[in-house]
Design a protein around this motif. Structure first.
Motif, short mmCIF file in Angstrom:
data_model
loop_
_atom_site.label_atom_id
_atom_site.label_comp_id
_atom_site.label_asym_id
_atom_site.label_seq_id
_atom_site.Cartn_x
_atom_site.Cartn_y
_atom_site.Cartn_z
N ALA A 104 84.75 69.73 -17.98
CA ALA A 104 84.56 68.30 -17.73
C ALA A 104 85.75 67.51 -18.28
CB ALA A 104 83.26 67.82 -18.36
N ARG A 105 86.22 67.92 -19.44
CA ARG A 105 87.36 67.22 -20.05
C ARG A 105 88.60 67.35 -19.17
NH1 ARG A 105 88.91 64.84 -24.61
NH2 ARG A 105 91.00 65.19 -25.46
N PRO A 115 86.41 57.78 -17.98
CA PRO A 115 85.55 57.60 -19.16
C PRO A 115 85.09 56.16 -19.37
CG PRO A 115 87.34 59.09 -19.69
CD PRO A 115 87.63 58.55 -18.32
N LEU A 116 86.01 55.20 -19.27
CA LEU A 116 85.61 53.81 -19.44
C LEU A 116 84.69 53.36 -18.31
CD1 LEU A 116 88.86 52.04 -20.72
CD2 LEU A 116 86.76 52.53 -21.98
N SER A 120 80.89 51.98 -18.80
CA SER A 120 80.62 50.60 -18.38
C SER A 120 79.33 50.46 -17.59
CB SER A 120 81.79 50.08 -17.52
OG SER A 120 81.77 50.67 -16.22
N ARG A 121 78.77 51.57 -17.11
CA ARG A 121 77.59 51.48 -16.27
C ARG A 121 76.33 51.34 -17.10
NH1 ARG A 121 79.78 49.39 -13.22
NH2 ARG A 121 78.26 49.68 -11.55
N ASN A 122 75.41 50.52 -16.62
CA ASN A 122 74.14 50.31 -17.33
C ASN A 122 73.19 51.49 -17.14
OD1 ASN A 122 74.85 47.75 -18.32
ND2 ASN A 122 74.25 46.76 -16.40
N THR A 123 73.31 52.17 -16.04
CA THR A 123 72.47 53.34 -15.78
C THR A 123 73.37 54.48 -15.31
OG1 THR A 123 72.08 52.61 -13.49
CG2 THR A 123 70.46 51.96 -15.15
N ALA A 124 72.94 55.70 -15.60
CA ALA A 124 73.72 56.87 -15.19
C ALA A 124 73.61 57.06 -13.68
CB ALA A 124 73.21 58.11 -15.92
N GLY A 162 82.92 65.36 -21.95
CA GLY A 162 84.33 65.70 -22.09
C GLY A 162 85.21 64.62 -22.66
N PHE A 163 84.62 63.55 -23.20
CA PHE A 163 85.46 62.53 -23.81
C PHE A 163 84.76 61.93 -25.01
CE2 PHE A 163 82.78 60.13 -20.90
CZ PHE A 163 82.52 58.94 -21.57
#
Length: 250
Positions: A104-105, A115-116, A120-124, A162-163
């Motif tokens: 994943a990394r 990653p950002l 930033s998302r409220n839900t996956a 991965g981050f």
């Protein structure tokens, strides 16, 4: 006839000179073009107008495939997470989880904006949920109780994808292209600061001399990531062997 031609242009399917036919616009094509644009120029450059220009259509044509920019971003995240390979077959839980996280990394390093975007998302998104579900499945297959697996996922945090946000990660920065660029060597601790914060000064000095061939380049972020990951996995395995439960530690 003019209106019909304009409609075909918006759909990205107009024929030119009777011989050239554009690839039909689709959700997948829109998302992959958006990922490529973010990879090349950074996520901040992404707009529906820029994406439409990249695809050779008018902006309104995109809304047949993504309702808005939030849906576009969710779809882009799913494209990236979809690049992470499946778990290694016939591997112990620790090796399986470790290799999956490092895979994943590698994927996220190809897409430095991701990653950002994920944070930033409220839900996956569905792909993120599927990935996390598979990690939990690997833990359960490795003998973890649901209780311990739950707390392991909390402990891993974003590292499972991965981050992570490193406390002293000054070795790299994101350039305008979204790719990682070497950070200029950090100035040594001024004497007055070193006297006031001697332990941090010692760490800074040690980090700058980890590799004598690149003095001043700071920490090796990949090494630091794997170091922390292995600490977590080894500690988690000890808890599993001990039959740890949250009820006994409340």
């Amino acid at each position: 006839m003019v209106e019909q031609a304009e409609t075909a242009e918006q759909a990205g399917t107009v024929e030119r000179a009777g011989t050239v036919r554009r690839t039909p616009l689709s959700r997948e094509r829109v998302l992959r073009a958006a990922v490529a644009l973010a990879d090349e120029a950074g996520i901040e450059s992404l707009s529906m107008r820029n994406l439409a220009q990249e695809l050779g259509v008018v902006p309104m044509a995109l809304y047949k495939h993504v309702a808005n920019k939030d849906e576009l971003l969710d779809g882009m995240i799913d494209v990236v997470v979809g690049e992470i390979g499946p778990p290694a077959p016939d591997a112990g839980w620790q090796d399986a989880v470790r290799s999956r996280i490092l895979a994943a990394r590698q994927v996220l390093r190809r897409h430095p904006w991701a990653p950002l975007a994920i944070e930033s998302r409220n839900t996956a998104t569905p792909a993120v949920l599927g990935y996390l579900d598979s990690i939990v499945g690997t833990l359960r297959a490795g003998g973890f109780t649901t209780d311990l697996a739950h707390h392991v996922m909390h402990a891993m945090g974003s590292r499972v994808l991965g981050f992570s946000q490193e406390l002293f990660d000054t070795s790299r920065r994101a350039g305008r292209s979204g790719t990682a660029e070497p950070e200029p060597p950090a100035a040594a601790f001024p004497p007055e600061a070193a006297a006031r914060f001697p332990h941090l000064a010692a760490i800074a000095t040690a980090a700058s001399h980890d590799d004598a061939s690149v003095v001043g380049q700071g920490c090796d972020d990949q090494f630091e990531f794997e170091f922390a990951l292995d600490l977590l996995l080894d500690g988690i395995e000890r808890l599993r062997q001990q039959g740890w439960t949250s009820a006994s530690h409340r």
